[in-house]
Enzyme design. Structure first.
Site, mmCIF file in Angstrom:
data_model
loop_
_atom_site.group_PDB
_atom_site.id
_atom_site.type_symbol
_atom_site.label_atom_id
_atom_site.label_comp_id
_atom_site.label_asym_id
_atom_site.label_seq_id
_atom_site.Cartn_x
_atom_site.Cartn_y
_atom_site.Cartn_z
ATOM 1 N N SER A 197 0.837 -1.201 0.000
ATOM 2 C CA SER A 197 0.000 0.000 0.000
ATOM 3 C C SER A 197 0.871 1.249 0.000
ATOM 4 O O SER A 197 1.986 1.245 0.541
ATOM 5 C CB SER A 197 -0.853 -0.028 1.278
ATOM 6 O OG SER A 197 -1.407 1.231 1.541
ATOM 7 N N TYR A 202 -1.546 -1.028 10.950
ATOM 8 C CA TYR A 202 -1.839 -1.576 9.612
ATOM 9 C C TYR A 202 -0.667 -1.333 8.661
ATOM 10 O O TYR A 202 -0.175 -2.241 8.001
ATOM 11 C CB TYR A 202 -3.127 -0.955 9.040
ATOM 12 C CG TYR A 202 -3.295 -1.235 7.567
ATOM 13 C CD1 TYR A 202 -3.604 -2.507 7.119
ATOM 14 C CD2 TYR A 202 -3.087 -0.228 6.611
ATOM 15 C CE1 TYR A 202 -3.715 -2.777 5.763
ATOM 16 C CE2 TYR A 202 -3.201 -0.490 5.260
ATOM 17 C CZ TYR A 202 -3.513 -1.763 4.835
ATOM 18 O OH TYR A 202 -3.603 -2.035 3.486
ATOM 19 N N LYS A 224 2.281 -3.898 6.619
ATOM 20 C CA LYS A 224 2.680 -3.901 5.197
ATOM 21 C C LYS A 224 4.194 -3.749 5.080
ATOM 22 O O LYS A 224 4.840 -4.432 4.275
ATOM 23 C CB LYS A 224 1.964 -2.775 4.434
ATOM 24 C CG LYS A 224 0.460 -2.960 4.321
ATOM 25 C CD LYS A 224 0.091 -4.155 3.466
ATOM 26 C CE LYS A 224 -1.384 -4.432 3.437
ATOM 27 N NZ LYS A 224 -1.742 -5.724 2.850
ATOM 28 N N ASN A 268 -15.008 3.622 6.369
ATOM 29 C CA ASN A 268 -13.910 4.498 6.783
ATOM 30 C C ASN A 268 -13.399 5.302 5.601
ATOM 31 O O ASN A 268 -12.861 6.388 5.758
ATOM 32 C CB ASN A 268 -12.718 3.663 7.279
ATOM 33 C CG ASN A 268 -13.112 2.766 8.427
ATOM 34 O OD1 ASN A 268 -13.606 3.246 9.433
ATOM 35 N ND2 ASN A 268 -12.915 1.464 8.277
#
Ligand code: NAD
Ligand code: WQD
Length: 335
Positions: free
Chosen positions: A123, A147, A151, A196
């Site tokens: 990401s 999060y 990654k 979100n």
């Protein structure tokens, strides 16, 4: 046979469609923690193909071994993971367990079965707070939430795996902001609870499920004061995976590629584009900045063009039209 972990989810389901269209056979492996089997039925409807489906959790090696025993897996496209930034701050251990431990278990089982090709969903979040835009693949990496850290850690693990054995073929694809839906209106993004992310919130506001959109921040250093992002059509993104898969056999190093359009649009640009595409009003109110948000985030997409001959074809009008078709045909998602 291509193993698609998380293949019932938003990006996974669209990628299954494009893989099948490109002539690949797929097996989907999913625990349905954030998806439903209906998405797979819809993929079958779009492609007129039968999807091999395995229920299982990437953290459970016994589940994974069953798939590798039953199918001859050439490569894995690894989407399975949890993805909500806010939730990751509340439940960091769940995120590290699901995303990091899950990926390690997957790589171990791949190793057991001699499968050395993997494409990983990373990401743009790994660029943290970028010092400038557009963002190139060699920019410094950092993460501001659990999060994003999952990654980053997984990227590191894949680099170490490659360093231990150069015959691995690994592609790390860093997505910018995927939005939109398949043009059929049969598959799309189906967030659970209150969305979100901007686009699902806008579409739910347009259809009347939400009263108004809160625009987080009006004083950023951008053309209209609202945050700027690189929105990319999910079908373009999916085609990026097909291109990366085709390239895998030729690569000598780990491939790290941005998948974005290279264009930045503000929150208000997106509201306007969505109103145009849907013919509906999207009421909004300005609200304070959301913690952790950056002013601008958009890709330098030139490396993807050069290395995998991929670039995004669809603009924001098409993204909004397709998102609206999905939303209006499926007001309650897959339910
Ligand atoms: P999604 O939640 O729709 O899809 C993820 C799928 O993985 C779901 O079907 C879920 O049920 C499954 N899954 C989760 N944990 C699992 C586990 N332990 N075992 C088996 N299956 C599991 O999300 P998405 O938007 O399609 O994202 C796919 C991937 O792309 C994720 O890894 C996400 O972090 C990454 N990504 C997404 C975005 C985005 O904005 N959507 C941006 C950048 C990267
Ligand atoms: C976009 C813009 C918000 C909601 C997130 C993750 C990232 C990646 C993609 C997975 C921002 C504004 C939003 C709302 C708003 N996911 N906004 N009102 O934050 O760029 O990226 O999803 O890897 O890791 O962080 O996407 O859609 O949440 O926000 O004003 O109700 O919309 O401030 O400027 P973001 P987003």
């Amino acid at each position: 046979m291509i193993l698609v972990t998380g293949g019932a989810g938003y990006i996974g389901s669209h990628t299954c469609v494009e893989l099948i269209k490109a002539g690949y056979e797929v097996v989907v492996f999913d625990n349905f923690s954030n998806s439903s089997e209906e998405s797979i039925k819809r993929v079958e409807k779009i492609t007129s193909a039968t999807i091999n489906l395995c229920h299982g959790d990437i953290r459970k090696k016994s589940d994974l071994r069953k798939v590798f025993k039953n199918y001859s897996i050439d490569a894995v496209i690894h989407f399975a993971g949890l993805k909500a930034v806010g939730e990751s701050i509340q439940k960091p251990l769940d995120y590290y367990d699901n995303n990091v431990n899950g990926t390690i278990a997957l790589c171990q089982v791949m190793q057991e079965f001699g499968c050395k090709k993997i494409i990983f969903s990373s990401s743009a979040t790994v660029y943290g707070i970028p010092h400038t835009t557009p963002i190139k693949e060699d920019f410094p990496l950092s993460a501001t939430n659990p999060y994003g850290k999952t990654k980053l850690f997984i990227e590191e693990i894949l680099h170490d795996l490659f360093a231990s054995d150069n015959s691995y073929k690994i592609a790390i694809l860093r997505y910018f902001n995927p939005i939109g839906a398949h043009e059929s209106g049969l598959i799309g993004e189906d967030p659970r609870g209150i969305p979100n992310n901007l686009m699902p919130f806008i579409s739910q506001t347009a259809i009347g499920k939400r009263e108004f959109l809160s625009v987080f921040g009006d004083d950023y250093d951008t053309h209209d004061g609202t945050g700027v992002r690189d929105y990319i059509h999910v079908v373009d993104l999916s085609l990026g995976h097909v291109k990366a898969l085709k390239k895998l056999d030729d690569i000598k190093e780990i491939l790290v590629v941005n998948l974005g359009t290279g264009c930045g649009y503000s929150v208000l640009d997106m509201v306007k584009a969505f109103e145009k595409a849907s013919g509906k009003k999207v009421p909004y109110k300005f609200a304070p900045r959301r913690s952790g948000d950056v002013a601008k985030c958009f890709a330098d997409a030139s490396f993807a063009k050069k290395i995998i001959d991929w670039s995004a074809a669809k603009g924001i009008d098409e993204m909004c039209e397709d998102a609206w078709r999905w939303q209006s045909k499926n007001p309650n998602g897959y339910n």
